[in-house]
Design an enzyme around this catalytic site. Structure first.
Site, short mmCIF file in Angstrom:
data_model
loop_
_atom_site.label_atom_id
_atom_site.label_comp_id
_atom_site.label_asym_id
_atom_site.label_seq_id
_atom_site.Cartn_x
_atom_site.Cartn_y
_atom_site.Cartn_z
N ASP A 39 0.87 -1.18 0.00
CA ASP A 39 0.00 0.00 0.00
C ASP A 39 0.90 1.23 0.00
O ASP A 39 2.08 1.16 0.39
CB ASP A 39 -0.88 -0.03 1.25
CG ASP A 39 -1.70 1.23 1.42
OD1 ASP A 39 -2.38 1.64 0.47
OD2 ASP A 39 -1.63 1.83 2.53
N ASP A 41 -0.23 4.94 0.93
CA ASP A 41 -0.50 5.98 1.93
C ASP A 41 -0.26 5.48 3.35
O ASP A 41 -0.91 4.53 3.81
CB ASP A 41 -1.93 6.48 1.80
CG ASP A 41 -2.18 7.14 0.45
OD1 ASP A 41 -1.21 7.47 -0.23
OD2 ASP A 41 -3.37 7.30 0.09
#
Length: 288
Positions: A39, A41
């Site tokens: 991922d 963020d």
């Protein structure tokens, strides 16, 4: 793939250095059945990539600081209320459509490259970057998986020397965005579905793959692979990681209550709407 290097220093019988030679070992052969999925963020970088992209646009007068302030308030509100309902998802989708409509692909990619170098690169978590490099050094592929527009993910992956990126995809006709999405927002179960499809195409064995995330929203992706790692986890993911015996890495400093929040999908949609309004105003000013 970069080769491993070892420096050998030779000495004479009196212990004085006589010279040195660099010995280069063969590169690690590619591990075609294994990959790592990160991922973006708050996992690969501090904060939300779309927020920093908007900050870069604001610095270029595409959006205002007021737009950014409103987004920051909405981000905090949505995180506090944990609002991720179907209506919010619908608004996020509509805002994402408005965000890209009419823009040339090469303009967005150019801006993403500039803004990454200015604002995102200093916010890459060094610890997470090292984890990604370990997979690369082991001959594995490393993919970013994010709800952010795939163009932003692609730039980040290229700058970090990773394999590629999976992200929200907008329809393109004649080099410009139509304002329609191809598929859905890359969020929640959509990430797991995308990773599964990629594995089928690339011949990956998901049981040998690893996924990294900070958010409970990525649980579908985390459970789809053989090894899950929680990076800077939110409370819900931390509890799940402890219950399942997953590895936890936390690269944050300071009080947990002050950590950077990951915006919900709805908050990302609100930002996209603010950016869209700013872009439309900017276009009108340019053509006036």
């Amino acid at each position: 793939m970069a080769s491993n290097r070892r420096v050998t220093i030779s000495t004479n019988v009196h212990g004085h250095t006589a010279g040195w030679a660099e010995v280069t070992t063969p590169p690690v052969p590619p591990d075609s059945r294994t990959a790592a999925f990160f991922d973006i963020d708050n996992t690969m970088m501090r904060g939300a990539s779309i927020y920093w992209f908007a900050r870069g646009l604001a610095a270029r007068s595409y959006v205002t600081t007021g737009d950014l302030a409103r987004f920051a308030w909405q981000q905090a509100r949505f995180r506090l209320l944990a609002t991720e309902h179907a209506g919010d998802m619908s608004r996020a989708r509509q805002a994402a459509l408005a965000f890209v409509e009419g823009w040339r692909v090469n303009d967005v990619e150019r801006l993403a490259e500039e803004i990454f170098d200015e604002l995102m690169a200093p916010r890459i978590w060094a610890g997470t970057r090292r984890l990604a490099q370990r997979h690369l050094d082991a001959g594995q592929r490393v993919w970013l998986v994010s709800a952010a527009p795939v163009e932003i993910g692609r730039v980040i992956a290229a700058r970090l020397g990773l394999t590629g990126a999976i992200g929200t995809v907008a329809e393109i006709v004649d080099g410009a965005y139509t304002g329609r999405l191809v598929g859905d927002l890359m969020h929640g179960p959509a990430k797991a579905e995308a990773v599964t499809r990629l594995a089928a195409v690339e011949g990956l064995d998901l049981a040998r793959c690893t996924a990294y995330s900070d958010s409970r929203n990525d649980l579908p992706m985390l459970v789809a692979v053989g090894r899950a790692v929680a990076i800077n986890p939110d409370g819900a993911l931390l509890r799940t990681a402890r219950r399942r015996g997953w590895e936890v890495r936390d690269f944050r400093t300071g009080r947990r209550a002050a950590r950077i929040a990951v915006p919900s999908t709805a908050a990302l949609g609100l930002l996209a709407g603010a950016v869209s309004a700013g872009l439309a105003l900017h276009r009108r000013r340019r053509t006036a």
